[in-house]
Design a protein around this motif. Structure first.
Motif, PDB file in Angstrom:
ATOM      1  N   GLY A 186     -10.357   7.227   5.766  1.00  0.00           N
ATOM      2  CA  GLY A 186     -11.868   7.299   6.054  1.00  0.00           C
ATOM      3  C   GLY A 186     -12.250   8.075   7.399  1.00  0.00           C
ATOM      4  O   GLY A 186     -13.171   8.485   7.485  1.00  0.00           O
ATOM      5  N   GLY A 187     -10.995   8.523   8.070  1.00  0.00           N
ATOM      6  CA  GLY A 187     -11.233   9.072   9.345  1.00  0.00           C
ATOM      7  C   GLY A 187     -11.998  10.380   9.121  1.00  0.00           C
ATOM      8  O   GLY A 187     -12.524  10.830  10.241  1.00  0.00           O
ATOM      9  N   SER A 188     -11.629  11.208   8.034  1.00  0.00           N
ATOM     10  CA  SER A 188     -12.290  12.528   7.959  1.00  0.00           C
ATOM     11  C   SER A 188     -13.887  12.475   8.024  1.00  0.00           C
ATOM     12  O   SER A 188     -14.494  12.906   8.888  1.00  0.00           O
ATOM     13  CB  SER A 188     -12.005  13.049   6.885  1.00  0.00           C
ATOM     14  N   ALA A 189     -14.460  11.557   7.303  1.00  0.00           N
ATOM     15  CA  ALA A 189     -16.073  11.389   7.262  1.00  0.00           C
ATOM     16  C   ALA A 189     -16.504  10.800   8.618  1.00  0.00           C
ATOM     17  O   ALA A 189     -17.550  11.016   8.910  1.00  0.00           O
ATOM     18  CB  ALA A 189     -16.193  10.615   5.957  1.00  0.00           C
ATOM     19  N   LEU A 190     -15.662  10.133   9.227  1.00  0.00           N
ATOM     20  CA  LEU A 190     -16.156   9.125  10.262  1.00  0.00           C
ATOM     21  C   LEU A 190     -16.144  10.118  11.642  1.00  0.00           C
ATOM     22  O   LEU A 190     -16.681   9.605  12.553  1.00  0.00           O
ATOM     23  CB  LEU A 190     -15.233   7.898  10.608  1.00  0.00           C
ATOM     24  N   THR A 191     -15.273  11.023  11.529  1.00  0.00           N
ATOM     25  CA  THR A 191     -15.291  11.972  12.772  1.00  0.00           C
ATOM     26  C   THR A 191     -15.643  13.452  12.174  1.00  0.00           C
ATOM     27  O   THR A 191     -14.955  14.318  12.597  1.00  0.00           O
ATOM     28  CB  THR A 191     -13.984  12.096  13.244  1.00  0.00           C
TER      29      THR A 191
END
Length: 427
Positions: free
Chosen positions: A125-130
């Motif tokens: 999920g890190g891509s969407a969150l940053t």
């Protein structure tokens, strides 16, 4: 002795719980920590659905260290911390809070020295969150790209190739911002093959892909993207850092949990329950309903012929499938519900076969369930409820069917994520 419905359901639920528990940062993170610096600072930053609980695990493991930093996680996935700030943002569609959080993370690692240590805690999920746009792009541009990616049928690795070339945060750019500090990444993998460059689009590792590859993927999937994005990909003005780039220094990347380890934990529990496990792989990809169809075929063979193994047994697999939504749109349900319904429709009420498919983060797509359970009588009960399973599958509405039957797997956010977990039990 044949398995009863309640026994099969209980067994499948235990297997899912074991897979999730194997990736709990509060249990597994501490043993992967590096030696702390003798004199320098420790700055903790992170991104992903598990970022907050990972930060808390670092604080618990190093109670006497002076820690600072910030992590960003999905709305509703927060966890109490003492020193490390926790921010929340949107997933899977990014929002302004995520872009702002990415800037805060970059600011937290700026101005460090070679004596300092940066711990980067990364999970799915890190891509969407940053989602921080590259110069010349807007958040609205990247939100449009994200919608196009989710509807395209592209794999997670292909999506991340495109994301890295539109970002001011991903593809090694966080590591560049932290230089010359030592950067150690602690990762919970949610991608097939555990490729560090693919997990949250690789903010701390070199990017082996290129602008040319990103353009080729856009063309292959016939994505219609904003004009500014198309122009940015064509210009290729600032390529991401590649393997061997001296600015990144030594990449210290440590996996604390992976899909394979989760499947092995489930297999161990299966043996204790009297089931023979077969791990089919941790990187099964493809259209969700088609993966479900293949798993149904293997289970049918096991039940009828004892190949590839005899019952009672359980077929275990992981990896991220995709759901391609046509121009007509779709109903409610994530990729695990769709794969499960595809499996059930193919089994067509075959006796002695049950299945559970769910996302280990506790959220299947954008719904409130982790996944669902299917039984030999699933299709019959659906028809009694006035639902046509094939029609439901055709409009991507698996959530509606499994909710009507009371067969949703509802765990709430698990605060970890080693991607999808699939178990097909042959009694």
């Amino acid at each position: 002795m044949a398995w009863t419905d309640s026994e099969a359901r209980a067994a499948l639920t235990k297997l899912f719980a074991a897979a999730v528990a194997s990736a709990d940062p509060r249990v597994v993170l501490a043993r992967h920590l590096p030696e702390p610096p003798m004199a320098g600072r420790v700055v903790v930053v992170g991104a992903g659905k598990s970022a907050a609980v990972m930060a808390a695990a670092v604080e618990d493991a190093w109670p006497h260290r002076t820690l600072s930093g910030v992590v960003v996680t999905r709305y509703g996935h927060g966890h109490p911390t003492r020193h490390i700030e926790v921010l929340e943002a949107s997933h899977p569609v990014p929002d302004a809070a995520g872009a702002a959080a990415a800037r805060v993370v970059l600011e937290a690692v700026a101005g460090l020295t070679a004596e300092d240590l940066v711990l980067f805690l990364v999970s799915g999920g890190g891509s969407a969150l940053t989602t921080l746009p590259a110069p010349g792009l807007t958040l609205e541009d990247l939100m449009a790209v994200n919608r196009a990616l989710l509807a395209s049928g592209a794999t997670i690795n292909e999506m991340n190739c495109i994301r890295r070339h539109l970002s001011a945060f991903s593809g090694g750019r966080l590591a560049l911002a932290a230089a010359p500090a030592r950067v150690v990444t602690l990762a919970i993998s949610d991608v097939p093959g555990d490729d560090p460059a693919a997990i949250a689009s690789g903010p701390t590792v070199p990017d082996p892909t290129s602008f040319a590859q990103a353009r080729a993927l856009v063309a292959h999937y016939r994505m219609v993207l904003p004009a500014a994005v198309t122009a940015h990909l064509a210009a290729a003005a600032e390529e991401t850092p590649k393997p061997g780039d001296p600015r990144l220094g030594k990449v210290d990347y440590r996996f604390i949990a992976t899909p394979r380890l989760a499947l092995e934990a489930a297999a161990e529990v299966a043996r204790k329950l009297g089931l023979t496990p077969l791990i089919l792989g941790d990187a099964l990809e493809g259209e969700a309903r088609e993966v479900g169809k293949v798993l149904a075929g293997i289970a049918t063979s096991a039940r009828a012929h004892g190949h590839p193994l005899s019952g009672p047994c359980v077929l275990l697999s992981g990896g991220e499938t995709t759901v391609t939504i046509g121009t007509e749109g779709g109903g409610r349900g994530g990729r695990n519900g769709e794969a499960l319904l595809g499996c059930a429709v193919t089994l067509d009420g075959a006796p002695g076969i049950w299945a559970l498919m769910g996302d280990t983060d506790g959220i299947d797509g954008s719904e409130d369930n982790a996944g669902a359970i299917a039984a030999p009588d699933t299709l019959a009960r659906a028809r009694v409820a006035g639902l046509d399973p094939r029609a439901v599958l055709g409009r991507h509405d698996s959530y509606t069917l499994f909710k009507a039957l009371g067969d949703l797997l509802e765990t709430g956010p698990t605060l970890t994520n080693v991607n999808d977990f699939r178990a097909v039990l042959v009694g």
